[in-house]
Design an enzyme around this catalytic site. Structure first.
Site: not given
Ligand code: CP
Ligand code: NVA
Length: 326
Positions: A238, A116, A146, A307, A143, A279
């Protein structure tokens, strides 16, 4: 999952990287979703086996994480592998060792590097220098992990993916960019409503539109949330302030609030059976109000749970060639 299923799946070409999701064909993406469903069923039935014993994953975080970190670490444990969680602050990276030398060093010990990062370029440097697969655990631009979990959750809720309409409301950020690509791979139509200054990445729109030529989905980017949400089966948002954007919080809030907030009024303009997704982490009262995110049509907890299953599907796909026979 039985060994025979595992062997059958090995026909899928091993991917060296998962940086944006467009490394996968529509058929391979469907296989990834099917694997995620199998891992989910087997965990529920407590029949899962160690599928990639002997493998190790370097898990690097330049930014905070709750879901991604825990799901990857638990996934490696349940698959019979091992995750080494690393903070760049504690590594020689913090004293100037290059990304290239770090990637080559990690490749000597681990079978994949999952990171990340603040800058997507860091992942590109890793993937150029690493001898092992590199997985994007979130960058400023994408991402993808996700998205795998999200589309798994959409398929569970809506059964057929082809022809569904997803409305993205808010910032055209990393999660949005990956959702465009994943939706195109799955044949889902997307209408993303974002302020013009915060449109999704042109590269992501182009990649999604290229894929959609094969899958027949329709990728639309516009400014008006009311237009985007009309007839939507799935509504997604988001945070308005992603990690790394904190310095511009005030400016962003002025642009996004209240026009791009998912309120009950806005949500009611989607289909009556539309589901809501996020998310997480969420900021109730900013990008979404609690009556929607905590309401009966929110599937955020299915999305979160997935996830783990999606990470297993990704890890299994990328690492199975390195596993030892138990
Ligand atoms: N959705 C997500 O990636 O959450 P974390 O930042 O907690 O990993
Ligand atoms: N867009 C958010 C996602 C967090 C999981 C961010 O990058 O901070």
């Amino acid at each position: 999952m039985s060994r025979s299923i595992a062997k059958e799946d090995s026909r899928m070409q091993t991917k060296r990287v998962l940086l944006t999701l467009d490394e996968f064909t529509p058929a391979e993406f469907k296989t990834l979703l099917d694997l995620a469903d199998q891992f989910k069923a087997e965990r529920k039935e407590r029949t899962f086996q160690h599928q990639i014993p002997g493998t190790s994953l370097a898990l690097l975080f330049e930014k905070p994480s709750t879901r991604t970190r825990v799901s990857f670490e638990v996934a490696m444990f349940e698959l019979g592998g091992h995750a080494v969680v690393l903070s760049p602050r504690d590594m020689q990276l913090s004293r100037g060792e290059t990304l290239e030398d770090t990637a080559r060093t990690l490749s000597q010990f681990c079978h994949a590097i999952c990171a990340r990062v603040f800058s997507h370029k860091t992942l590109e440097s890793f993937s150029k220098s690493a001898d092992v697969p590199v997985i994007n655990a979130l960058s400023d631009l994408y991402h993808p992990c996700q998205t795998v979990a999200d589309i798994q959750a959409i398929r569970e809720s809506k059964k057929n993916l082809k022809g569904l309409k997803v409305a993205w409301i808010g910032d055209g950020n990393n999660v949005c960019n990956s959702l465009l690509i994943g939706s195109a791979l799955a044949g889902i139509n997307v209408a993303a409503a974002c302020p013009d200054k915060y449109f999704p990445l042109q590269e992501a729109i182009s990649k999604a539109r290229e894929i959609s030529k094969v899958t027949g989905s329709f990728i639309e980017v516009l400014e008006n949330p009311n237009d985007a949400i009309k007839g939507a089966d799935v509504v997604v948002t988001d945070t308005f302030v992603s990690m790394g954007d904190e310095e511009r919080k005030k400016e962003r809030m002025e642009v996004f609030v209240p026009k791009y907030q998912v309120t009950q009024e806005l949500f009611s303009k989607a289909k009556p059976d539309a589901v809501f997704m996020h998310c997480l982490p969420a900021h109730r009262g900013e990008e979404v109000i609690s009556q929607v995110i905590d309401g009966p049509r929110s599937i955020i907890w299915k999305e979160t749970e997935n996830r783990l299953h999606a990470q297993k599907a990704i890890l299994y796909t990328l690492l199975k060639e390195f596993s030892i026979e138990p």
